[in-house]
Design an enzyme around this catalytic site. Structure first.
Site, short mmCIF file in Angstrom:
data_model
loop_
_atom_site.label_atom_id
_atom_site.label_comp_id
_atom_site.label_asym_id
_atom_site.label_seq_id
_atom_site.Cartn_x
_atom_site.Cartn_y
_atom_site.Cartn_z
N ASP A 24 -19.16 -8.37 -5.04
CA ASP A 24 -20.58 -8.73 -5.07
C ASP A 24 -20.70 -10.23 -4.82
O ASP A 24 -19.82 -11.01 -5.20
CB ASP A 24 -21.20 -8.37 -6.43
CG ASP A 24 -22.70 -8.66 -6.47
OD1 ASP A 24 -23.46 -7.86 -5.89
OD2 ASP A 24 -23.09 -9.68 -7.05
N GLU A 26 -23.49 -13.67 -4.87
CA GLU A 26 -24.78 -14.28 -5.17
C GLU A 26 -25.02 -15.35 -4.10
O GLU A 26 -24.06 -16.03 -3.67
CB GLU A 26 -24.80 -14.90 -6.56
CG GLU A 26 -24.58 -13.90 -7.69
CD GLU A 26 -25.58 -12.75 -7.70
OE1 GLU A 26 -26.72 -12.96 -7.24
OE2 GLU A 26 -25.22 -11.66 -8.17
N HIS A 165 -27.08 -9.89 -12.20
CA HIS A 165 -27.17 -10.80 -11.05
C HIS A 165 -26.15 -11.93 -11.15
O HIS A 165 -26.39 -13.03 -10.65
CB HIS A 165 -28.58 -11.36 -10.90
CG HIS A 165 -29.57 -10.34 -10.42
ND1 HIS A 165 -29.54 -9.81 -9.16
CD2 HIS A 165 -30.59 -9.74 -11.07
CE1 HIS A 165 -30.52 -8.93 -9.03
NE2 HIS A 165 -31.16 -8.86 -10.17
N ASP A 170 -21.66 -7.87 -11.95
CA ASP A 170 -22.22 -6.80 -11.14
C ASP A 170 -21.11 -5.99 -10.46
O ASP A 170 -21.23 -4.77 -10.29
CB ASP A 170 -23.16 -7.37 -10.08
CG ASP A 170 -24.50 -7.80 -10.66
OD1 ASP A 170 -24.64 -7.74 -11.90
OD2 ASP A 170 -25.40 -8.18 -9.90
#
Length: 573
Positions: A24, A26, A165, A170
């Site tokens: 994942d 960000e 998040h 995540d």
């Protein structure tokens, strides 16, 4: 005949032997061309066992937008000493080498990885990719999970990790979701990586069996209606090419569980040919609002919108109402629900000290003030501390913010968000972010709607595919006539004919008295599209010079990352 033993390659790779890297990212926004990675988190698993983890913050090389900091909790101070992506990328590529990548809404994350590789001279990863959003749509029904958000699936599969998040958190949650989905896929006889990849995109037997339903549908713009054996409308859609669109429901490209379920029930497809694409879009909205098909999710209840009203009293207040009246009051909306309207109301109260009590307040009212007086959020006209003249200044400020200039609200709430972020109270700041977005978006929407719904008649044309012109007559924001003028024809007879046969519309109060807000917005999008020419405008088509649109653009940019990573299936019409 002798039996032939298949090779191991033909059998495929058992899922228990596949090494997955669940990852994942960000980022500072939703576009790899404009935004940068701020964090990478990845978990390597095989056979249900965690083999390793990869986690690092990344210096994006520029400031992180405040809205993104509120969403992720990642601030400029946190990444100031973090490595740049060119330092992180080689290690990450080594970590994922020879594995199958897994991500939730994988298209978002893989686009950023490919963009980073291209920017720094690395070939894009050739790893197989599994998207847990697509897989969840295939194995879960709408009765089990209402959407495909990561948080929803994590709760459903009782993940030990709650998504928040942050990249590694995540990714860990996605590992639990992946294992739950693979277990579900086993009931569909999916046991190898090759079977898993083909299973996600394979059409169902029902889709294959009902392909004949598209045979009688023409290649024309219009509306299509899926119906069951009893004639009940199940789903309504529109297209500029009916045949191609209806055919797509019976192919592997249609993966939405809700729609696949609908196809299984449908026994016929009825169609309505329209003159233009805009007419088809408007007719679709009207038919959905009337028939309310159970497989359409949007546009089914246009009558359930609410408004924020600045009441007509000696000391006005903000009230949420379901009807716009011709009473001289100021209105903001429409909102799809009372919760969003209340968020906008709280944002406006942050900037303007209007009273918030629901009891009537007159010039003779005398009762004890509430705590808002001590907080400086109300001048206490109920105690007689604030005169009607002084209070009228606040009323005019609120009216102006609702209808002309949202800057005071934007500035007041943004300042509060900044204070909360500095204090690392991100959860509270995110609440204020949503309240500000609710107000600004509603103000911008209403100003756009009002710009056209006050015009008695507007006629416009756009180029058609065959060289002719699509012509539309709009009255008070409602589409009242549509037609096609052939190439080379003189426009006057066609325009006059459309005007003569156009629907009569009686003006009323509010910005959407003649049509639903969605219909008027469809017309606005068409009017603003390339190639459209105004033929006649009865009045003026304009927006306020200091309108809310400029603030909405900033908010939408900040939300773009959240939209791109929305973790849910595409809304259905």
């Amino acid at each position: 005949m002798d039996a032939v033993q298949g090779t191991l390659d033909e059998l495929g790779t058992p899922l228990s032997d596949v090494t997955f890297v669940v990852f994942d990212l960000e980022t500072t926004g939703g576009s790899p061309a404009e935004h940068m990675i701020t964090e990478i988190g990845a978990v390597k698993v095989r056979g249900g066992e965690v083999l390793g983890e990869f986690s690092t913050l990344v210096d994006p090389g520029g400031p992180i937008p405040p809205f993104i900091s509120v969403l992720t909790g990642i601030t400029d101070a946190m990444v100031v000493a973090a490595p740049r992506i060119e330092s992180v990328l080689p290690s990450f590529l080594e970590f994922i080498h020879g594995t199958t990548l897994v991500a939730h809404n994988a298209g978002f994350d893989t686009r950023f990885v490919k963009a980073a590789c291209a920017a720094h001279g690395y070939p894009p990863p050739a790893n197989p990719v599994v998207d847990t959003v697509d897989l969840s749509r295939r194995v879960l029904t709408r009765d089990e999970t209402p959407n495909s958000k990561l948080a929803t699936l994590a709760r459903f599969f009782r993940s030990a990790t709650e998504p928040c998040h942050r990249a590694l958190q995540d990714a860990r949650a996605t590992v639990d979701v992946l294992h739950g989905l693979i277990e579900r896929a086993g009931s569909f006889e999916v046991h190898t990586l090759e079977e898993l990849k083909s299973f996600v995109r394979a059409p169902t037997p029902e889709q294959q069996r009902k392909r004949h339903l598209a045979e009688s549908v023409p290649h024309s713009p219009g509306v299509y209606l899926f119906e069951d054996a009893h004639g009940e409308v199940l789903y309504i859609g529109k297209s500029t090419n009916l045949r191609n669109r209806v055919r797509s429901y019976f192919t592997a490209g249609e993966t939405r569980p809700r729609i696949r379920e609908m196809v299984g029930i449908a026994e016929r497809v009825r169609h309505i040919v329209c003159s233009t694409g805009l007419e088809a879009e408007v007719r679709e909205l009207r038919l959905i609002g009337g028939a309310k098909p159970r497989y359409n999710r949007r546009s089914r209840f246009p009558e359930k919108v609410v408004w924020l009203k600045l009441t007509q009293e000696p000391f006005p207040r903000l009230s949420i109402v379901r009807e716009v009246k011709d009473d001289g009051a100021a209105y903001l909306g429409p909102f799809s629900n009372s919760r969003t309207a209340d968020e906008a109301r709280i944002a406006l109260h942050e900037a303007v000290p209007l009273r918030q009590c629901t009891q009537p307040v007159t010039l003779r009212t005398r009762r004890s003030a509430c705590v808002l007086l001590e907080m400086g959020s109300c001048g206490a006209p109920c105690e007689g501390r604030e005169s009607q003249t002084d209070y009228a200044i606040h009323v005019e400020s609120a009216r102006r913010a609702m209808t002309l200039d949202a800057t005071p609200v934007f500035s007041a709430v943004s300042a509060r968000m900044e204070r909360l972020s500095v204090e690392q109270r991100y959860e509270e700041a995110s609440v204020d972010r949503d309240r500000l977005a609710a107000f600004v978006r509603a103000a911008a929407r209403m100003q756009r709607l009002t710009s056209i719904t006050r015009i008695p008649q507007l006629i416009a044309a756009s180029p058609a595919f065959d060289g002719g012109w699509d012509i539309h007559v709009v009255r008070y924001g409602r589409l009242t006539a549509a037609g096609v003028m052939p190439r080379g024809a003189h426009p006057t007879p066609y325009v006059e004919s459309l005007v003569a046969t156009a629907e009569t519309v009686i003006p009323g109060p509010g910005p959407v008295h003649a049509a639903s807000a969605e219909e008027t917005e469809c017309i606005l999008r068409w009017l603003e599209s390339p190639g459209v020419r105004l033929v006649e405008v009865d009045g003026e088509w304009s927006l306020p010079a200091h309108g809310a649109a400029r603030h909405k653009a900033r908010i939408d940019l900040a939300y773009r990352s959240l939209t791109s990573r929305s973790r849910e299936h595409r809304p259905l019409r």
